[in-house]
Every structure is written in structure tokens, then in C-alpha cells.
Design an enzyme around this catalytic site. Structure first.
Site, mmCIF file in Angstrom:
data_model
loop_
_atom_site.group_PDB
_atom_site.id
_atom_site.type_symbol
_atom_site.label_atom_id
_atom_site.label_comp_id
_atom_site.label_asym_id
_atom_site.label_seq_id
_atom_site.Cartn_x
_atom_site.Cartn_y
_atom_site.Cartn_z
ATOM 1 N N ASN A 7 120.435 1.734 -12.405
ATOM 2 C CA ASN A 7 121.458 0.856 -12.536
ATOM 3 C C ASN A 7 120.828 -0.219 -12.918
ATOM 4 O O ASN A 7 120.135 -0.648 -12.134
ATOM 5 C CB ASN A 7 121.756 0.751 -11.017
ATOM 6 C CG ASN A 7 123.107 0.026 -11.442
ATOM 7 O OD1 ASN A 7 123.173 -0.996 -11.547
ATOM 8 N ND2 ASN A 7 124.462 0.720 -10.451
ATOM 9 N N ASN A 9 122.425 -3.102 -13.232
ATOM 10 C CA ASN A 9 123.328 -4.291 -12.825
ATOM 11 C C ASN A 9 122.905 -5.260 -13.740
ATOM 12 O O ASN A 9 123.208 -6.458 -13.684
ATOM 13 C CB ASN A 9 122.215 -5.109 -11.726
ATOM 14 C CG ASN A 9 123.491 -5.903 -10.666
ATOM 15 O OD1 ASN A 9 124.292 -5.385 -10.563
ATOM 16 N ND2 ASN A 9 122.672 -6.744 -10.117
ATOM 17 N N GLU A 35 125.773 0.538 -14.789
ATOM 18 C CA GLU A 35 126.358 -0.949 -14.636
ATOM 19 C C GLU A 35 125.638 -2.209 -16.064
ATOM 20 O O GLU A 35 124.676 -2.839 -16.092
ATOM 21 C CB GLU A 35 125.193 -1.285 -13.443
ATOM 22 C CG GLU A 35 127.134 -1.636 -12.271
ATOM 23 C CD GLU A 35 126.493 -2.519 -11.444
ATOM 24 O OE1 GLU A 35 127.611 -3.604 -10.993
ATOM 25 O OE2 GLU A 35 125.960 -1.958 -10.389
ATOM 26 N N TYR A 109 128.238 5.977 -12.863
ATOM 27 C CA TYR A 109 129.159 5.421 -11.756
ATOM 28 C C TYR A 109 129.295 5.228 -10.840
ATOM 29 O O TYR A 109 130.754 4.725 -11.839
ATOM 30 C CB TYR A 109 128.499 3.821 -13.105
ATOM 31 C CG TYR A 109 128.567 2.690 -11.645
ATOM 32 C CD1 TYR A 109 127.441 2.322 -10.404
ATOM 33 C CD2 TYR A 109 129.415 1.297 -12.346
ATOM 34 C CE1 TYR A 109 128.079 1.157 -9.471
ATOM 35 C CE2 TYR A 109 129.378 0.459 -11.854
ATOM 36 C CZ TYR A 109 128.778 0.144 -10.432
ATOM 37 O OH TYR A 109 129.021 -0.895 -9.186
ATOM 38 N N ASP A 149 124.025 6.337 -10.287
ATOM 39 C CA ASP A 149 124.295 5.365 -8.842
ATOM 40 C C ASP A 149 125.171 6.425 -8.329
ATOM 41 O O ASP A 149 126.662 5.671 -8.721
ATOM 42 C CB ASP A 149 124.186 4.231 -8.782
ATOM 43 C CG ASP A 149 124.820 3.124 -7.850
ATOM 44 O OD1 ASP A 149 125.144 3.549 -6.977
ATOM 45 O OD2 ASP A 149 125.039 1.855 -7.907
ATOM 46 N N ASN A 151 126.744 4.979 -5.069
ATOM 47 C CA ASN A 151 127.268 4.716 -4.231
ATOM 48 C C ASN A 151 126.645 5.226 -2.724
ATOM 49 O O ASN A 151 127.626 4.485 -2.199
ATOM 50 C CB ASN A 151 128.322 3.919 -4.729
ATOM 51 C CG ASN A 151 127.771 2.867 -4.867
ATOM 52 O OD1 ASN A 151 127.312 1.305 -4.897
ATOM 53 N ND2 ASN A 151 128.762 2.572 -6.937
ATOM 54 N N ASP A 246 118.404 -5.045 -8.745
ATOM 55 C CA ASP A 246 118.635 -4.423 -7.965
ATOM 56 C C ASP A 246 118.102 -3.047 -7.029
ATOM 57 O O ASP A 246 118.258 -2.727 -6.054
ATOM 58 C CB ASP A 246 119.448 -5.219 -6.772
ATOM 59 C CG ASP A 246 120.658 -4.407 -7.418
ATOM 60 O OD1 ASP A 246 121.272 -4.416 -8.291
ATOM 61 O OD2 ASP A 246 122.211 -4.692 -6.859
ATOM 62 N N HIS A 247 117.827 -1.879 -8.406
ATOM 63 C CA HIS A 247 117.898 -1.003 -8.461
ATOM 64 C C HIS A 247 116.785 -0.513 -9.011
ATOM 65 O O HIS A 247 116.259 -1.573 -9.606
ATOM 66 C CB HIS A 247 119.182 -0.045 -9.080
ATOM 67 C CG HIS A 247 120.483 -0.383 -8.157
ATOM 68 N ND1 HIS A 247 121.396 1.000 -7.295
ATOM 69 C CD2 HIS A 247 121.676 -1.443 -8.418
ATOM 70 C CE1 HIS A 247 122.209 0.738 -7.072
ATOM 71 N NE2 HIS A 247 122.270 -0.729 -7.328
#
Length: 255
Positions: A7, A9, A35, A109, A149, A151, A246-247
Site C-alpha cells: 500500500n 499511500n 492506494e 484494497y 490492504d 484493513n 505508512d505501510h
């Protein structure tokens, strides 16, 4: 066979942080990204088209600069699919599948519900809607690798602060129960947990505070495979450094 799920981001942001400089040394056969946060014409530029790969993307049409998935592959696919049949999900740019013989590589995602109840209810609707699709994939006889991802954390080992997150999206009992049904009842295989039964590694950290420095993370990025690929799982690694997002990229080697 080596597959990376990541991911980004924002794929353009990850590129500025060196993701495409890091990638060639990984010698991956497939790279699934989530993302992308861009439209395809913004991604089809030399600095984001690594040598030796063909790239496929599925953008969000509902909102520019939102969501989006991609697959980089060294092999030319027989077929590429970009929709599962529900516009509300598909048009957010959440699914891309590349087919190679009997193998399907999927970049997925899954929605987050962290922004509030409306999106959490959408996430629950997505769970109900996609489960029969996953069942069809299992029955198809194809080998599936679902990268992405999701989540959702599955167990206590997949999140540093288990108790305090029980009422937060991504760690809700209903969400984790769904993963129970996929992994424990239906037969889907969580590649990381199969290879590292006692592992406590994470793939995502909040950008608040010093979560990453303290390794206060969540494992929400998966490569979920059909039972037919269980015995082909060889090794896996999560790469928290260098930091591109951030991943962290999640890498799996298959026999």
C-alpha cells in the site's frame, strides 16, 4: 515466484521516497500496489514504469486522487479484469486481477471504516457482498493470490495494542470473525500466519506520535491464497525500512 504487496499511500509519493529505486533488487515477478491515489496517465511516466515490467491500473472514478490499485508483472497476462460487478465498490478502484494460465494475481484494497459510521457500514456491506465471490474463486479450481490492504487485523498477534482497539475499525470483533470464516472455515490461507505461526510483525503504523519508531503497528496487508498454493509457500518478509509509506511492502516467495 516472488510477489510483493504494497500500500503506497500515494504511488507518486512513494516514488519520491525511493520505492522504484528499491524495487529492482527485489527481483519480484509480480508487484501489487494499493492506494495509488492517482489517475492512470499520472502513473504511466518513465520514473514509475520499472524496466522489465508491464503495468496495469484501476483508478477510482468516484473521486480523483483516491484509492486505486495496480499490478506490475514480468509476464504478459492472458487476461486482466478490473471489476467484480458492484459499481459502488468497483468505481472506487479497489480490485484488479491479472490471469496467467491457472494463476490469478489480485490487487485488492478493502475499504476502511475509520472515518466514521457511514464508511464502516459500507465496509460491512462489502464483507457480505464479496464473501460469495471468494467462495466462487475457491470453487473455480484456479490458484488465487489475493494481495492487498484488507484493513482488518485477525488475531492478537497482529496488533500491538489489542485491548484498546477492540472498538476501533479494523479490529472490531465482527471484522475479525469474518477472517475466521475465511481462514478457519472456508480454507483460504493467510500466507504470513502459515509461514510464521508465532510471528508478531506489522505492516502499518499510524502517522500520529511515534508509532512506527515504537513499532506500535497493525498487520493489515496480506497475501491470501487458495489451499492449492499452501504447500508452495516458501518464505515471507515484511520490509519496514526503507520507509516509502505508512505501510511496509510484504514479500512472499512461492515454490
Amino acid at each position: 515466484m516472488r510477489i510483493i504487496s504494497f500500500n503506497a499511500n500515494g504511488l507518486r509519493s512513494a516514488a519520491t521516497k525511493g520505492f522504484f529505486d528499491w524495487l529492482p533488487a527485489q527481483q519480484a515477478d509480480f508487484v501489487c500496489v494499493q492506494e495509488t491515489k492517482a489517475q492512470e496517465h499520472q502513473l504511466r511516466v518513465p520514473e514509475m514504469l520499472p524496466a522489465g515490467y508491464t503495468a496495469y491500473f484501476r483508478d477510482a472514478t468516484t473521486k480523483k486522487g483516491y484509492s486505486g490499485v495496480g499490478i506490475y508483472t514480468r509476464r504478459e497476462p492472458d487476461e486482466v479484469r478490473t471489476a467484480l460487478g458492484w459499481d459502488e465498490f468497483d468505481e472506487e478502484g479497489r480490485y484488479l486481477e491479472a490471469r496467467f494460465g491457472n494463476l490469478s494475481v489480485v490487487s485488492l484494497y478493502f475499504p476502511s471504516g475509520s472515518s466514521g459510521d457511514v464508511r464502516q457500514q459500507f465496509k460491512f456491506r462489502c464483507i457480505d457482498w464479496i464473501t460469495p465471490i471468494f467462495d466462487q474463486w475457491l470453487k473455480s479450481g484456479r490458484d488465487y493470490v489475493i494481495c492487498g490492504d484488507w484493513n482488518i487485523v485477525h488475531t492478537r498477534k497482529d496488533i500491538r495494542n489489542w485491548t484498546s482497539n477492540q472498538k476501533n475499525s479494523g479490529c472490531l470483533p465482527e471484522e475479525r470473525a469474518w477472517l475466521d470464516t475465511l481462514f478457519l472455515e472456508r480454507g483460504w490461507v493467510d500466507s504470513y500466519r502459515h509461514l510464521k505461526p508465532e510471528g508478531e510483525d506489522y505492516t502499518w503504523w499510524s502517522q500520529r506520535g511515534a508509532a512506527r519508531a515504537k513499532d506500535v503497528g497493525w498487520r493489515i496487508d496480506y497475501q491470501v491464497v487458495t489451499p492449492s498454493l499452501r504447500e508452495r509457500l516458501k518464505s515471507c518478509a515484511i520490509h519496514p525500512t526503507p520507509r516509502f509509506s505508512d505501510h511496509a511492502p510484504y514479500v512472499v516467495d512461492y515454490l
